[in-house]
Design a protein around this motif. Sequence first.
Motif, short mmCIF file in Angstrom:
data_model
loop_
_atom_site.label_atom_id
_atom_site.label_comp_id
_atom_site.label_asym_id
_atom_site.label_seq_id
_atom_site.Cartn_x
_atom_site.Cartn_y
_atom_site.Cartn_z
N THR A 72 35.96 37.28 34.05
CA THR A 72 37.28 36.67 33.86
C THR A 72 37.91 37.07 32.54
O THR A 72 39.12 37.16 32.42
N LYS A 73 37.08 37.33 31.53
CA LYS A 73 37.66 37.66 30.22
C LYS A 73 38.07 39.14 30.14
O LYS A 73 38.69 39.56 29.18
N ASN A 74 37.65 39.92 31.15
CA ASN A 74 37.88 41.37 31.07
C ASN A 74 39.24 41.74 31.64
O ASN A 74 39.50 41.51 32.82
N PRO A 75 40.11 42.32 30.84
CA PRO A 75 41.46 42.63 31.31
C PRO A 75 41.48 43.69 32.42
O PRO A 75 42.49 43.82 33.12
N ALA A 76 40.38 44.42 32.59
CA ALA A 76 40.33 45.46 33.63
C ALA A 76 40.08 44.87 35.01
O ALA A 76 40.17 45.57 36.01
N VAL A 77 39.74 43.58 35.08
CA VAL A 77 39.36 42.97 36.35
C VAL A 77 40.54 42.24 36.99
O VAL A 77 41.14 41.36 36.37
N GLU A 78 40.87 42.63 38.23
CA GLU A 78 41.93 41.92 38.94
C GLU A 78 41.37 40.95 39.98
O GLU A 78 41.94 39.89 40.24
N PHE A 79 40.25 41.32 40.60
CA PHE A 79 39.76 40.56 41.74
C PHE A 79 38.26 40.79 41.86
O PHE A 79 37.77 41.90 41.63
N VAL A 80 37.53 39.73 42.21
CA VAL A 80 36.08 39.84 42.39
C VAL A 80 35.69 39.24 43.73
O VAL A 80 36.19 38.18 44.11
N GLN A 81 34.84 39.92 44.44
CA GLN A 81 34.36 39.38 45.72
C GLN A 81 32.94 39.89 45.95
O GLN A 81 32.52 40.87 45.36
#
Length: 477
Positions: A72-81
């Motif tokens: 969640t803190k990583n700006p490169a992450v948009e979506f996790v599944q």
Amino acid sequence: MNKVALYVATALLSFGLSAPAQHSAQHKTQDLLIKLAPGFTEVEFQGAKVEKITDSWVRVLAPKNFSLHNFTKNPAVEFVQPNYKISLMDDYQIQDSLRRAALAKMIRRNPQPTALAAADNPAIPDAPQATTGADPLFPKQWGMLNIGIEEAWKVTKGNPDFIVAVIDTGVDYTHEDLLPNIWRNTKEIPNNGIDDDNNGYIDDVIGWDFAANDNKPYDLAMDPLDILFKGGNPGHGTHCAGNVAARGDNGKGISGVAPNVKIMPLRFITEKGQGTTADAIKAIKYAVDNGAKVLSNSWGSEGEDPAEGQENQALRDAVQYAKDHDVLFVAAAGNGHQGKGYSNDTDPKPSYPATYPHDNIVSVAAIDVRDNLGSFSNWGVKTVHIAAPGVAVYSTMVGNKYSDIVIDKFGFKATWDGTSMACPHVAGAAALYWSAHPEKTYADVKAALIGSAKKLPNLSDKTVSGGKLDVEALLKF
Ligand SMILES: [Ca+2]
Ligand SMILES: [Ca+2]
Ligand SMILES: [Ca+2]
């Protein structure tokens, strides 16, 4: 809070619940798919393994105790599944406990060979010399006559440069009636250990095996006794491939709907009948990037439960990628008897990927020789587009064989029934139509399939077209 956090939470919950007990190693790892935010091409997490899947998706293998905060803190992450599981729609495992006990006894007495190890995959033969002659087993293919194939073939038998990807358990590429129509990657020099065409895959001369990560997408099939006891692959992809494009007029075996087009074998489902979303996505991307215009998809995915806010966004993106490249995604509507995640009416109870909203999807139901919907077949007047032959379907089988029977052993008999069998008929039909009309778009091809369908009273409230595949009408459409 934001989308990321929500999906991380549900992802981890879901993963913990769905991890198979027999693979204890998986309990120690989180197997996730992460979508990169716009502008990012890579991401790193200390202590986790990251593998690039597509331009915007990575697979992350992270320790079980890896904190949500890392994502969640990583700006490169948009979506996790989760890297959701995918499975064959047909399962021949016997559930009855008495019969299982009897089978167990048989296995102890006569240990059965299981599937070939991936390392034992047969070598890829050269393309054979052309042979001619009638296809002797054609009369057994009731499905071909049911859809008006002989009139259609007066218009075209398909363009030899047209490619249909069979995304499945692999294909027996040594089969006499499939080998002549197996796609050849002419930009790749075989066996030199070099990725000559720079597509990311070394020596991929006929396709790729995304499950074993090698260049031999052979259809590893389990022994029938093992299938009855533990489930697994009976040669599913080979049977599907035959109905798309077994070679016609070669004096051997049968004929597919599009007997002159090419089959691109892409394996992502193992001999145990299981695959992952990551491998499905890679297979779809490979097919699109390497020239397939029609994708035949006889499988079902997990990971969609709107009630829990879950979504297999990675798989949705892959279908969108196909759409963006004018590629038709033909999908089995699903078999309702399968239990959780499947229901006969896919309008209220969707089956994925067939029921995704992308308009390049054609969802296919199964009918029998009398045009009755298979008792197992999903339908949906808004979500299933057309019906096609899918009960006791005759086709190619692993080991140079042909049959409409999956298993006939130990008093247990099953014929090749399923929307899995119906889907390749429509994939082949799309290939025929597109061969005759290369200027058309996926939307035109889909409209032609639906518009030319033969309307039947019993299908009027079951499919979008209100009918079944009619290739004679399709080729005149
Ligand atoms: Ca290559
Ligand atoms: Ca090479
Ligand atoms: Ca043939």
